[in-house]
Write an enzyme that holds these catalytic residues in place. Structure first.
Site, mmCIF file in Angstrom:
data_model
loop_
_atom_site.group_PDB
_atom_site.id
_atom_site.type_symbol
_atom_site.label_atom_id
_atom_site.label_comp_id
_atom_site.label_asym_id
_atom_site.label_seq_id
_atom_site.Cartn_x
_atom_site.Cartn_y
_atom_site.Cartn_z
ATOM 1 N N TYR A 37 0.824 -1.213 0.000
ATOM 2 C CA TYR A 37 0.000 0.000 0.000
ATOM 3 C C TYR A 37 0.860 1.268 0.000
ATOM 4 C CZ TYR A 37 -3.467 -3.483 1.621
ATOM 5 O OH TYR A 37 -4.257 -4.594 1.763
ATOM 6 N N HIS A 104 1.203 -11.785 2.407
ATOM 7 C CA HIS A 104 0.064 -11.157 1.721
ATOM 8 C C HIS A 104 -0.711 -12.130 0.836
ATOM 9 C CE1 HIS A 104 -1.274 -6.861 0.470
ATOM 10 N NE2 HIS A 104 -2.259 -7.695 0.267
HETATM 11 N N1 LIG Z 1 -5.103 -8.993 1.879
HETATM 12 C C1 LIG Z 1 -5.545 -8.589 0.707
HETATM 13 O O1 LIG Z 1 -5.206 -9.131 -0.350
HETATM 14 C C2 LIG Z 1 -6.518 -7.445 0.653
HETATM 15 C C3 LIG Z 1 -7.187 -7.133 -0.540
HETATM 16 C C4 LIG Z 1 -8.110 -6.084 -0.541
HETATM 17 C C5 LIG Z 1 -8.324 -5.372 0.637
HETATM 18 N N2 LIG Z 1 -7.627 -5.666 1.771
HETATM 19 C C6 LIG Z 1 -7.806 -4.897 3.033
HETATM 20 O O2 LIG Z 1 -9.180 -4.747 3.315
HETATM 21 C C7 LIG Z 1 -9.516 -3.363 3.333
HETATM 22 C C8 LIG Z 1 -10.925 -3.141 2.807
HETATM 23 O O3 LIG Z 1 -11.072 -3.632 1.493
HETATM 24 P P1 LIG Z 1 -11.290 -2.681 0.235
HETATM 25 O O4 LIG Z 1 -10.661 -1.375 0.524
HETATM 26 O O5 LIG Z 1 -10.848 -3.409 -0.960
HETATM 27 O O6 LIG Z 1 -12.876 -2.578 0.102
HETATM 28 P P2 LIG Z 1 -14.117 -2.166 1.046
HETATM 29 O O7 LIG Z 1 -13.691 -1.774 2.395
HETATM 30 O O8 LIG Z 1 -15.123 -3.243 0.888
HETATM 31 O O9 LIG Z 1 -14.693 -0.905 0.265
HETATM 32 C C9 LIG Z 1 -13.963 0.279 0.147
HETATM 33 C C10 LIG Z 1 -14.629 1.144 -0.919
HETATM 34 O O10 LIG Z 1 -15.950 1.503 -0.485
HETATM 35 C C11 LIG Z 1 -16.043 2.933 -0.400
HETATM 36 N N3 LIG Z 1 -16.808 3.236 0.808
HETATM 37 C C12 LIG Z 1 -16.440 3.055 2.090
HETATM 38 N N4 LIG Z 1 -17.419 3.383 2.941
HETATM 39 C C13 LIG Z 1 -18.451 3.785 2.176
HETATM 40 C C14 LIG Z 1 -19.755 4.255 2.480
HETATM 41 N N5 LIG Z 1 -20.162 4.357 3.731
HETATM 42 N N6 LIG Z 1 -20.572 4.591 1.441
HETATM 43 C C15 LIG Z 1 -20.151 4.485 0.155
HETATM 44 N N7 LIG Z 1 -18.913 4.031 -0.193
HETATM 45 C C16 LIG Z 1 -18.083 3.690 0.814
HETATM 46 C C17 LIG Z 1 -14.607 3.446 -0.308
HETATM 47 O O11 LIG Z 1 -14.488 4.728 -0.878
HETATM 48 P P3 LIG Z 1 -13.974 6.012 0.001
HETATM 49 O O12 LIG Z 1 -12.622 5.695 0.507
HETATM 50 O O13 LIG Z 1 -13.987 7.102 -1.019
HETATM 51 O O14 LIG Z 1 -14.991 6.196 1.085
HETATM 52 C C18 LIG Z 1 -13.873 2.413 -1.169
HETATM 53 O O15 LIG Z 1 -14.003 2.733 -2.536
HETATM 54 C C19 LIG Z 1 -8.422 -2.714 2.481
HETATM 55 O O16 LIG Z 1 -8.321 -1.331 2.677
HETATM 56 C C20 LIG Z 1 -7.222 -3.494 2.932
HETATM 57 O O17 LIG Z 1 -6.789 -3.041 4.196
HETATM 58 C C21 LIG Z 1 -6.747 -6.695 1.801
#
Ligand SMILES: NC(=O)c1ccc[n+]([C@@H]2O[C@H](COP(=O)([O-])OP(=O)(O)OC[C@H]3O[C@@H](n4cnc5c(N)ncnc54)[C@H](OP(=O)(O)O)[C@@H]3O)[C@@H](O)[C@H]2O)c1
Length: 270
Positions: A37, A104
């Site tokens: 990240y 990861h």
């Molecule tokens: N280990 C892995 O391979 C892996 C892969 C993916 C993710 N992750 C981890 O999991 C975390 C979460 O996953 P993710 O970031 O992919 O997806 P997520 O948390 O499911 O969704 C994030 C998205 O939703 C939007 N969002 C958040 N709250 C919202 C709301 N209340 N209303 C409307 N839109 C909203 C965010 O935009 P805004 O920021 O503009 O609000 C962003 O575009 C990551 O940040 C990371 O730490 C790990």
């Protein structure tokens, strides 16, 4: 381990710094970072700055009250390369140690996975890292690690889990070995906020679709990692204590599974 943690994926350094500060003010106590990240430095500094600022840190939080995760970008057959990489993460965040360090993904093959794990075990034993885990491990990768008789047991497997991808087989393998499931993309990246069942249930519980999905994850006892870089959203996303999804509605949400992958799916990597 805090059950709701802020995801730091797809945040620039300055977004991560801002979001970490807002999140700590709002009551988040855990942050999910990664080498990939490219914001370990800024996130770690934001945590340290918050802790040191008595006008913000009114609760008198200490380092040990905040949980910081990072992840190894690439598994390697070079033990030294992995050890060095872990030290670099510890130095970058400046927190003295990393609470949870994950591989990861299972990419790289068996030898790279097990060599990398050995390096993480030594980082735990030498105090650079408090707990060790994996991410995107499928059933076969979990069994491979457990059969290798690890000196340090993995505490967590971080995988994509939400009502549209419920990952029952991997969750069962985690349960069998006492491994906590960390649910990434718990909001399915916002891709199903307009799904009729989500809209109807959010209305029923008087919450937002995002809160409904975080609450589903919470009630399944996953560590849940919603990401937002917007203050109002990150505050609301974690504010899920005021309602409880009924058993029947939990089952209905479980039934929405369509194997939706929002990012990548390394769980069947060779
Ligand atoms: N280990 C892995 O391979 C892996 C892969 C993916 C993710 N992750 C981890 O999991 C975390 C979460 O996953 P993710 O970031 O992919 O997806 P997520 O948390 O499911 O969704 C994030 C998205 O939703 C939007 N969002 C958040 N709250 C919202 C709301 N209340 N209303 C409307 N839109 C909203 C965010 O935009 P805004 O920021 O503009 O609000 C962003 O575009 C990551 O940040 C990371 O730490 C790990």
């Amino acid at each position: 381990m805090p059950q709701i943690q802020l995801g730091l994926y797809m945040m620039s350094g300055s977004e991560a710094a801002r979001s970490v500060r807002w999140a700590l003010q709002a009551g988040y106590r855990g942050f999910d970072g990664a080498q990939w990240y490219c914001n370990e430095r800024e996130a770690g500094k934001a945590i340290r700055d918050f802790l040191a600022d008595t006008s913000l840190n009114t609760a008198g939080l200490k380092r040990e009250d905040v949980h910081f995760t990072s992840k190894l970008r690439d598994n390697s057959t070079s033990y030294d390369a992995v050890r060095k990489s872990i030290r670099k993460s510890v130095d970058a965040c400046g927190l003295g140690y990393i609470d949870l360090f994950l591989l990861h993904s299972p990419y790289g093959g068996r030898e790279a996975r097990l060599t990398s794990w050995r390096a993480v075990e030594d980082a735990v034993q030498e105090g650079e890292v408090r707990m060790a885990g994996v991410s995107n491990y499928g059933v076969r990768h979990i069994e491979e690690l457990m059969e290798s008789a690890p000196r340090v047991a993995p505490v967590a497997n971080q995988i994509e889990v939400h009502p549209f991808n419920t990952q029952t087989a991997i969750r069962e393998a985690c349960d069998k070995h006492g491994i906590v499931v960390e649910a990434y993309a718990p909001l399915a990246r916002g891709m199903r906020f307009r799904h009729p069942a989500i809209v109807r249930l959010a209305k029923k519980y008087g919450c937002t679709p995002a809160q409904l999905m975080v609450r589903w994850s919470f009630q399944h006892e996953f560590v849940t990692l919603p990401k937002s870089a917007k203050q109002d959203r990150l505050v609301a996303n974690a504010n899920v204590g005021g309602f409880e999804i009924s058993e029947g509605d939990m089952r209905e949400m479980d039934g929405l599974d369509e194997g939706l992958v929002t990012d990548w799916d390394p769980t069947d990597a060779p």
